[in-house]
Design a protein around this motif. Structure first.
Motif, PDB file in Angstrom:
ATOM      1  N   MET A  13       0.815  -1.214   0.000  1.00 22.52           N
ATOM      2  CA  MET A  13       0.000   0.000   0.000  1.00 22.52           C
ATOM      3  C   MET A  13       0.848   1.263   0.000  1.00 22.52           C
ATOM      4  N   VAL A  14       2.076   1.150   0.470  1.00 28.12           N
ATOM      5  CA  VAL A  14       2.891   2.350   0.599  1.00 28.12           C
ATOM      6  C   VAL A  14       3.636   2.663  -0.698  1.00 28.12           C
ATOM      7  N   ARG A  37      -6.131  -6.729   8.747  1.00 29.25           N
ATOM      8  CA  ARG A  37      -5.974  -5.969   9.979  1.00 29.25           C
ATOM      9  C   ARG A  37      -7.274  -5.206  10.294  1.00 29.25           C
ATOM     10  N   PHE A 186     -15.226   3.653  12.847  1.00 24.91           N
ATOM     11  CA  PHE A 186     -14.407   4.415  11.905  1.00 24.91           C
ATOM     12  C   PHE A 186     -14.475   5.920  12.211  1.00 24.91           C
ATOM     13  N   ALA A 187     -15.650   6.360  12.684  1.00 24.45           N
ATOM     14  CA  ALA A 187     -15.841   7.790  12.926  1.00 24.45           C
ATOM     15  C   ALA A 187     -14.945   8.303  14.046  1.00 24.45           C
ATOM     16  N   SER A 189     -11.795   7.094  14.502  1.00 23.46           N
ATOM     17  CA  SER A 189     -10.421   6.739  14.149  1.00 23.46           C
ATOM     18  C   SER A 189      -9.975   5.341  14.542  1.00 23.46           C
ATOM     19  N   GLN A 195     -12.822   1.911   7.635  1.00 18.03           N
ATOM     20  CA  GLN A 195     -11.741   2.862   7.373  1.00 18.03           C
ATOM     21  C   GLN A 195     -10.800   2.338   6.284  1.00 18.03           C
ATOM     22  N   LEU A 198     -12.311   2.895   2.868  1.00 18.18           N
ATOM     23  CA  LEU A 198     -12.295   4.275   2.398  1.00 18.18           C
ATOM     24  C   LEU A 198     -10.888   4.718   2.002  1.00 18.18           C
ATOM     25  N   GLN A 199      -9.914   4.319   2.817  1.00 11.41           N
ATOM     26  CA  GLN A 199      -8.541   4.718   2.495  1.00 11.41           C
ATOM     27  C   GLN A 199      -8.045   3.988   1.247  1.00 11.41           C
ATOM     28  N   GLU A 202      -9.424   4.987  -2.070  1.00 14.04           N
ATOM     29  CA  GLU A 202      -8.890   6.266  -2.513  1.00 14.04           C
ATOM     30  C   GLU A 202      -7.609   6.052  -3.323  1.00 14.04           C
ATOM     31  N   GLN A 203      -6.806   5.064  -2.863  1.00  8.51           N
ATOM     32  CA  GLN A 203      -5.534   4.823  -3.530  1.00  8.51           C
ATOM     33  C   GLN A 203      -5.686   3.924  -4.745  1.00  8.51           C
ATOM     34  N   SER A 204      -6.788   3.181  -4.768  1.00  7.56           N
ATOM     35  CA  SER A 204      -6.854   2.146  -5.785  1.00  7.56           C
ATOM     36  C   SER A 204      -8.279   1.969  -6.298  1.00  7.56           C
ATOM     37  N   PHE A 206     -12.016   1.270  -6.737  1.00  7.95           N
ATOM     38  CA  PHE A 206     -13.184   1.291  -5.856  1.00  7.95           C
ATOM     39  C   PHE A 206     -13.836  -0.075  -5.758  1.00  7.95           C
ATOM     40  N   VAL A 207     -14.100  -0.662  -6.919  1.00 12.87           N
ATOM     41  CA  VAL A 207     -14.829  -1.926  -6.977  1.00 12.87           C
ATOM     42  C   VAL A 207     -14.030  -3.026  -6.291  1.00 12.87           C
TER      43      VAL A 207
ATOM     44  N   GLY B 151      -8.691   8.579   3.451  1.00 13.31           N
ATOM     45  CA  GLY B 151      -9.094   8.859   2.082  1.00 13.31           C
ATOM     46  C   GLY B 151      -8.308  10.006   1.463  1.00 13.31           C
ATOM     47  N   LEU B 173      -6.155   7.991  12.008  1.00 13.55           N
ATOM     48  CA  LEU B 173      -6.821   8.618  10.875  1.00 13.55           C
ATOM     49  C   LEU B 173      -8.171   9.198  11.280  1.00 13.55           C
ATOM     50  N   LYS B 175     -11.851  10.917  10.300  1.00 22.34           N
ATOM     51  CA  LYS B 175     -12.723  10.613   9.155  1.00 22.34           C
ATOM     52  C   LYS B 175     -12.840  11.810   8.219  1.00 22.34           C
TER      53      LYS B 175
END
Lengths: 244, 297
Positions: A13-14, A37, A186-187, A189, A195, A198-199, A202-204, A206-207, B151, B173, B175
């Motif tokens: 991921m990095v 994780r 998630f809200a 942290s 989470q 969503l992260q 963003e990097q890759s 969606f589906v 995100g 992180l 939100k």
């Protein structure tokens, strides 16, 4: 639509480079590592929350049916308090408000989330346990006491064994709800599946991220459903209540 | 189970279908949908009541005025649609949003799905800390907790930096940006790593702006651009030409000044972030290079 790229899950991921192993390669964190994780956090919050909910919920449910009016009132207030406030609001109260009011209670976020989800669900479980106990004929309570059992003994040996069997189906459904509700973590942290999705999306793709995450949530909740079915089958008493 | 997967796949495939001719769509419908952000610092934010303002929002409004002129439309109805970090790319891809005016980094991954206009703003990723924390550089974050927003590209950046320099910090992180700033404010995190203007904006809006500082080295430089649909050269040209016009006439610099160094609504505080050399360079030589090309330098 982009083609399905299986190597994505083995990609770090990095650095966005392919790792030597998809899972647990030292010095890398692949999408698969991160997903697992996140899933671990989801399951931790769910199962710990469920334990809190079952203990607190059963206790409050029982309190609501005892003859002592003060205890019953306490149980009622508990239930109404925790079921009339949205889960996400309760979570914020535990996470942001309570540690400021009572600095002693500045617990790690994961503990606060478990308390929030556990107590929220406890009110629902209390309602079901109460309903289970009230479903039993009044005569059972009297019979217990006529035998010379104390009130706790009547609950322990007469009422609760039957009541819990009755409420297993709604309890199952509540246990599955906890897995789904855990996504609120998630809200505040907690790096759970929500989470991660969503992260990573963003990097890759969606589906390719959301599909396995959806399936993981489904599988986790369904696994709990199956465990509950086994318990239901194991504890049934021939001749009563839906047992064949 | 197989059927369920098929339905999901079908849904995804349908979502991928987009109209490629945005200019025609705008002409036919007399309306255009602008993607905006609820809180992306001074680039794009809401005043409440469905009103959206900011540097990028205003640039987009100028661009759309030019598009209206080009199409000879008497009236152009601009619909504002708030988007998030997570849904902005799919919404542009599937045609819900015609032009996204938020704070989107132009990178190669996104270029597979969408197109970017010329860079209007170059972001520097920085570190915000409490003024009394004594932290002045990223090396001092060893053993500390660092917040950033889910995100965002900053997460990846932070992880890269951690790995490359052997600095060992705990990452948490939030939100959204407000949440991440709250983590810093409430002491749950020792630092907040994010785009400089978002840090500056959050500090300016906080109850005690003097209590926070932006410190340390620039972690990365990112071109931020207006996002449009892919494979629509006519629309891209219209948008690019309009923006290049703003840059050439010095109008872009004036707009930047208005949003980043002057008091802005709703609280009339200043972000206080003069244009950086990198941003000025992007105005002088308009380009739509992705972040990867900036990193090479």
């Amino acid at each position: 639509m982009a083609s399905w790229d299986w190597q994505l899950y083995c990609t770090d991921m990095v650095t966005e480079e392919i790792a030597p192993k998809c899972f647990g390669a030292p010095g890398y964190e692949t999408y698969l590592d991160a997903m697992i994780r996140g899933w671990g956090w989801t399951m931790f919050v769910s199962i710990a929350g469920l334990l809190v909910a079952l203990v607190a919920g059963s206790l409050i449910g029982v309190l609501r049916t005892v003859p002592n009016r003060k205890l019953a009132m306490f149980g009622e207030s508990w239930t109404e308090l925790f079921r009339n406030i949205p889960l996400i609001v309760q979570l914020f109260v535990w996470y942001h408000v309570i540690p400021r009011l009572f600095p002693v209670l500045d617990l790690p976020p994961s503990v606060l989330v478990v308390i929030a989800i556990g107590l929220f669900t406890s009110s629902r479980i209390a309602e079901q346990v109460k309903a289970g106990i009230l479903t039993l004929p009044k005569g059972q309570r009297y019979a217990g006491q006529a035998l010379g059992l104390t009130l706790p003994q009547t609950y322990r040996h007469v009422l609760l064994p039957m009541a819990f069997r009755i409420v297993i189906p709604p309890l199952t459904s509540e246990s599955m709800n906890i897995v789904k509700n855990s996504a609120v973590a998630f809200a505040v942290s907690i790096p759970d599946l929500a989470q991660f999705s969503l992260q990573a999306s963003e990097q890759s793709s969606f589906v390719q991220i959301f599909l396995p995450v959806t399936i993981l949530y489904f599988v986790s909740a369904y696994a709990i459903n199956r465990v509950a079915k086994v318990i239901e089958w194991y504890v049934r008493v021939p001749g009563i209540l839906g047992a064949k | 189970m197989k059927k369920a997967l098929l339905v999901l796949a079908l849904g995804a495939a349908l979502a991928g279908v987009a109209q490629a001719d945005t200019l025609k769509k705008i002409k036919d419908t007399g309306s255009v949908t602008m993607g905006v952000r609820e809180s992306s610092g001074a680039l794009s934010y809401t005043l409440g009541d469905g009103k959206y303002v900011g540097y990028h929002v205003e640039i987009c409004q100028r661009v759309l005025a030019d598009v209206q002129k080009q199409l000879g439309l008497a009236k152009l109805d601009i619909k504002y649609l708030p988007v998030t970090s997570q849904n902005r790319v799919p919404l542009v891809q599937n045609g819900t949003v015609d032009i996204e005016c938020g704070s989107t980094t132009n990178n190669l991954t996104r270029q597979k799905d969408v197109a970017f206009a010329v860079t209007t703003y170059v972001e520097e990723v920085r570190i915000a800390v409490k003024a009394d924390s004594g932290i002045t550089s990223i090396a001092q974050l060893n053993g500390k907790t660092v917040a950033t927003t889910t995100g965002t590209t900053s997460v990846q950046l932070l992880r890269k930096h951690e790995r490359a320099n052997g600095v060992d910090f705990k990452e948490v992180l939030g939100k959204d940006h407000a949440d991440s700033f709250l983590l810093l404010e409430s002491g749950r995190a020792d630092a907040f790593v994010m785009d400089g203007q978002i840090l500056a904006g959050n500090i300016a809006k906080s109850r005690n702006p003097a209590g926070f500082k932006i410190v340390g080295e620039v972690l990365s430089v990112e071109p931020i651009a207006i996002m449009i649909r892919k494979d629509d050269p006519a629309f891209k040209k219209a948008v690019d030409d309009s923006i290049k016009g703003l840059m050439k006439s010095g109008e872009a610099a004036k707009l930047y000044d208005k949003w980043f160094t002057q008091p802005i609504p709703p609280t009339n505080t200043k972000v206080g972030l003069p244009a950086t050399a990198a941003t000025k360079e992007a105005w002088a030589n308009p380009n739509d290079k992705p972040v990867e090309e900036y990193a090479k330098k």
